[in-house]
Design a protein around this motif. Structure first.
Motif: not given
Ligand code: DLL
Length: 445
Positions: A144-154, A170-175, A190-192, A431-435
């Motif tokens: 559930a780390y955000g995918y995209g330019l943020f390095t967490g997801g990928l 999953m990426s973040g959101g849609g809890t 769980l990764c988040s 929070s949906q990612g970094k609070a």
């Protein structure tokens, strides 16, 4: 069963512990060899480093032993901004299969790039971090780390694949959907961010889904400061072991350092790929092991973006005490915050994570909070906005009493005087990612 065994055997070869338990002398020799090469490459291939080293009067050849590194200049986030977008890269752009960027609150984003080897090393180090956290090949990893330019997801995604896990991207959101799929698929890890994990735990409770009874046994939480109190809360509510993972895009992304599930006490910094130092952020002088200061990181193997003595702004200390898990790599103790996140309230230094440690587990209070900064004449003032726990309706008098109790505890434990406002359940943003922990209204009208 057969396939599972085959994966495990491969993984044992891939994550041979020799490198993680290497005696210090051998590790230092490896570091020096890699350091000499990367400093030479940075000087030869990146005009910024050549100019900086020349101005400081140092040449790559001056580096004869690891302590000589202190003669070399620091690298800062602004250096990346000044060379936006690709000016700090040590290889031509067409050799970069991927770039990431951090948004940055002001000005241009910070752009980072990776060669094929950089991506491979990153996946290996993320997989190594996950093993340290207690993950195993065959685990289902809910990412559930955000995918995209943020390095967490990928970052987490490729690491989990490298380990031989099944990734749910999953990426973040849609809890609510996150909760349903965690439960339906039987996720093991769980990764988040820790703040988003708290959101997931709360939504699960509201949905009547008891994740404590589900197969999930590990949380790999990072990307923002969090307290041990929050760790215990998440462990109890999700029925997991919560593991701290650290990293930053300028250096690689997640997986620069990670706790082990054995000790859960300090994050093993992967010293075959990075060299860690601490400095006093005021005097900029090197600090001995064990002293609290700003973490500096030098990359030892990065091809696309060598970082020499990068000032992370993160406040921590380093420990070389032996760890119960047997790993010999230095431990980065829990990052309390960034020096630019430190608040000075009526002369007292305070990090948001210290306030968090007081709030989490406080009777009648839910662990959702924001700190609002305002001006009180010339001084900075802080209001702590918290929520009452669900199911404990309080009238105005009850809220005022609870607020006074919290104010008193913050004063006695952290030494800072602040106002506390007790809000109704759901009123503090989730929070949906970094609070976002601090709302700075000091310059508002
Ligand atoms: O946050 C990379 C990451 C992703 C790490 C997922 C862990 C898990 P950036 O967006 O570049 O990269 O932000 C890096 O976040 O300098 C710290 O201030 C903070 N940070 C990261 N991990 C931790 C942690 C990712 N475990 C910045 N504890 C860093 C405290 C952390 N702060």
């Amino acid at each position: 069963m057969k396939a599972q065994t085959a994966i495990r055997e491969t993984s044992v070869e891939m994550f041979d512990r020799t490198i993680e338990t290497m005696p210090r002398a051998q590790l230092a020799a490896l570091q020096l060899d890699r350091l000499k090469k990367i400093v030479e490459r940075a000087y030869r291939d990146v005009p910024h480093y050549r100019a900086k080293f020349d101005a400081a009067g140092v040449k790559p050849g001056d580096l004869k032993a690891l302590p000589d590194l202190v003669r070399f200049p620091f690298t800062q986030k602004n250096d990346l901004r000044d060379n936006y977008p690709f000016g700090m890269f040590a290889v031509p752009r067409n050799q970069l299969p991927r770039i990431h960027a951090s948004s940055g609150t002001t000005g241009k984003p910070t752009v980072v790039g990776y060669t094929r080897n950089d991506l491979d090393n990153w996946s290996d180090l993320m997989a190594r971090s996950m093993v340290s956290a207690g993950a195993q090949p065959g685990d289902i990893v809910h990412n559930a780390y955000g995918y995209g330019l943020f390095t967490g997801g990928l970052g987490a995604h490729y690491g989990a694949e490298r380990l031989g896990c099944t990734v749910v991207p999953m990426s973040g959101g849609g809890t609510e959907r996150q909760v349903s799929l965690m439960s339906d698929f039987g996720a093991h890890m769980l990764c988040s961010t820790p703040s988003y994990a708290l959101n997931i735990a709360e939504v699960a409770e509201q949905m009547g889904v008891d994740l404590r009874q589900a197969p999930v046994r590990l949380g790999l939480f990072g990307a923002e400061p969090w307290s041990d109190a929050m760790r215990h809360d998440l462990e109890a509510r999700l029925g997991i072991k919560a593991i701290d993972i650290y990293g930053l895009s300028e250096i690689m992304g997640p997986g620069v350092a990670c706790e082990c599930h054995v000790a859960q006490n300090g994050l093993h910094g992967w010293e075959d790929h990075f060299l860690f130092e601490t400095i006093d952020p005021e005097t900029l002088q090197p600090l001995p092991l064990g002293s609290i200061g700003e973490l500096l990181i030098t990359t030892l193997t990065k091809e696309a973006l060598p970082m020499i003595r990068y000032r992370t702004r993160d406040i921590t200390s380093l420990s070389s005490e032996p760890c119960a898990c047997g790993r010999s790599h230095v431990r980065i103790m829990r990052v309390t915050g960034r020096d630019d996140d430190m608040l000075i309230i009526r002369g007292v230094n305070v990090y948001p994570s210290q306030v968090e440690a007081v709030l989490v587990g406080f009777p009648g209070i839910a662990p959702h909070y924001q700190l609002v900064l305002t001006k009180d004449k010339a001084l900075d003032a802080m209001t702590v906005e918290v929520e009452m726990a669900p199911g404990t309706p309080l009238d105005d008098t009850g809220r005022a009493r609870k607020a006074a109790e919290v104010t008193h505890h913050i004063k006695s434990l952290i030494g800072v005087t602040c106002k506390v406002v007790v809000k109704s359940p759901g009123e503090v943003p989730r929070s949906q990612g970094k609070a976002v922990r601090v709302k700075d209204q000091r310059n508002a009208g």
